[in-house]
Design a protein around this motif. Sequence first.
Motif, PDB file in Angstrom:
ATOM      1  N   THR A 170       0.829  -1.205   0.000  1.00  0.00           N
ATOM      2  CA  THR A 170       0.000   0.000   0.000  1.00  0.00           C
ATOM      3  C   THR A 170       0.863   1.253   0.000  1.00  0.00           C
ATOM      4  N   GLN A 171       1.894   1.237   0.823  1.00  0.00           N
ATOM      5  CA  GLN A 171       2.827   2.355   0.887  1.00  0.00           C
ATOM      6  C   GLN A 171       3.561   2.527  -0.441  1.00  0.00           C
ATOM      7  N   SER A 172       3.951   1.416  -1.056  1.00  0.00           N
ATOM      8  CA  SER A 172       4.629   1.463  -2.340  1.00  0.00           C
ATOM      9  C   SER A 172       3.745   2.080  -3.421  1.00  0.00           C
ATOM     10  N   ASP A 173       2.465   1.714  -3.419  1.00  0.00           N
ATOM     11  CA  ASP A 173       1.524   2.272  -4.391  1.00  0.00           C
ATOM     12  C   ASP A 173       1.343   3.777  -4.178  1.00  0.00           C
ATOM     13  N   LEU A 174       1.295   4.185  -2.917  1.00  0.00           N
ATOM     14  CA  LEU A 174       1.159   5.604  -2.609  1.00  0.00           C
ATOM     15  C   LEU A 174       2.375   6.399  -3.063  1.00  0.00           C
ATOM     16  N   LEU A 175       3.556   5.808  -2.926  1.00  0.00           N
ATOM     17  CA  LEU A 175       4.774   6.469  -3.393  1.00  0.00           C
ATOM     18  C   LEU A 175       4.744   6.666  -4.908  1.00  0.00           C
ATOM     19  N   GLN A 176       4.257   5.652  -5.621  1.00  0.00           N
ATOM     20  CA  GLN A 176       4.167   5.761  -7.073  1.00  0.00           C
ATOM     21  C   GLN A 176       3.208   6.884  -7.475  1.00  0.00           C
ATOM     22  N   THR A 177       2.073   6.959  -6.781  1.00  0.00           N
ATOM     23  CA  THR A 177       1.111   8.027  -7.048  1.00  0.00           C
ATOM     24  C   THR A 177       1.710   9.396  -6.750  1.00  0.00           C
ATOM     25  N   GLU A 178       2.430   9.479  -5.646  1.00  0.00           N
ATOM     26  CA  GLU A 178       3.078  10.734  -5.257  1.00  0.00           C
ATOM     27  C   GLU A 178       4.110  11.171  -6.298  1.00  0.00           C
ATOM     28  N   ASN A 179       4.894  10.222  -6.771  1.00  0.00           N
ATOM     29  CA  ASN A 179       5.912  10.559  -7.762  1.00  0.00           C
ATOM     30  C   ASN A 179       5.289  10.934  -9.105  1.00  0.00           C
ATOM     31  N   ASP A 180       4.185  10.282  -9.448  1.00  0.00           N
ATOM     32  CA  ASP A 180       3.476  10.662 -10.676  1.00  0.00           C
ATOM     33  C   ASP A 180       2.988  12.105 -10.593  1.00  0.00           C
ATOM     34  N   MET A 181       2.647  12.529  -9.392  1.00  0.00           N
ATOM     35  CA  MET A 181       2.127  13.879  -9.190  1.00  0.00           C
ATOM     36  C   MET A 181       3.234  14.928  -9.197  1.00  0.00           C
ATOM     37  N   TYR A 182       4.336  14.636  -8.508  1.00  0.00           N
ATOM     38  CA  TYR A 182       5.378  15.648  -8.321  1.00  0.00           C
ATOM     39  C   TYR A 182       6.632  15.417  -9.170  1.00  0.00           C
ATOM     40  N   GLY A 183       6.935  14.160  -9.482  1.00  0.00           N
ATOM     41  CA  GLY A 183       8.117  13.862 -10.284  1.00  0.00           C
ATOM     42  C   GLY A 183       9.424  14.280  -9.652  1.00  0.00           C
ATOM     43  N   ASP A 184       9.507  14.189  -8.324  1.00  0.00           N
ATOM     44  CA  ASP A 184      10.707  14.674  -7.637  1.00  0.00           C
ATOM     45  C   ASP A 184      11.354  13.617  -6.749  1.00  0.00           C
ATOM     46  N   MET A 185      11.166  12.335  -7.105  1.00  0.00           N
ATOM     47  CA  MET A 185      11.744  11.259  -6.298  1.00  0.00           C
ATOM     48  C   MET A 185      12.886  10.571  -7.039  1.00  0.00           C
ATOM     49  N   ILE A 186      13.940  10.270  -6.288  1.00  0.00           N
ATOM     50  CA  ILE A 186      15.062   9.475  -6.780  1.00  0.00           C
ATOM     51  C   ILE A 186      15.010   8.144  -6.033  1.00  0.00           C
ATOM     52  N   ARG A 187      14.875   7.043  -6.766  1.00  0.00           N
ATOM     53  CA  ARG A 187      14.631   5.743  -6.155  1.00  0.00           C
ATOM     54  C   ARG A 187      15.824   4.805  -6.303  1.00  0.00           C
TER      55      ARG A 187
END
Length: 259
Positions: A127-144
């Motif tokens: 669930t947390q992983s899915d939320l991170l993907q949604t967050e990154n789709d919104m902001y595009g500011d994550m380095i994984r």
Amino acid sequence: MFFTRKFLTRIRELHLAGIIASAVTTALNTGPFICWSSYSIAQSAVPSTNFTPRHDCKSWKTTPQHKTTLITKNACEREYFLLILVSTAPANLERRNLIRQTWGTDTYLTATEWKTYFLLGQTRNQTQSDLLQTENDMYGDMIRADYYEHYWNQSFKIQMAFEWAARYCNFSYLLKADDDVLVNTKDLIKFLQRTTTPSKGLFMGMLHHNPKVRREGKWNVSYEDYNHTHYPDFCSGAGFVLSYDVVECLVPLFDVIKP
């Protein structure tokens, strides 16, 4: 003052900071870098003309395969004067949003001089992983990166952050910060723009001088991991600044220094 604890107070990871300090010392001939005590510049600042790498700092980028656990291949959209990389955890959405709404967004300058990205590994919570993907789709500011988040995996986070920055971005300075600090971005940029601030060979932050290695308690480090009694001088991991050339020269050492 550039960095202050705003959201949380905790002990810094001395083991990680000791690794960074050792790597910086190994990478360059300039001796200790510019750190400040109580957030003022040290008088023994090393002139930038003395910067001399001890090894080839560029050839590693000719190999497309990542040297670290880095997954992200997206490049910076433009060249930045200051690149800000914030260490965060998957569950810390509120902290990331606070940073996006405050010091992490360039809203006061006519030209975009800096950019903030968030550093994240993987989580076993779907669930947390899915939320991170949604967050990154919104902001595009994550380095994984391809490792599971854990307190003792902070070294992997720093390694992948430096590789991404040096491989995919052009910048003058890099600020690594935690998601529980408040950064006076405007004043930091003004400080870095001074003619007296070195453009090369810079490792800058709040200085820890000759700290003792802990062998007991939560933050203990074994002799196998580090067999000295004290760490080299280093700047606090809560927030420190490196010039581009230092970041670039650290990445080749990830093959020879245990994370």
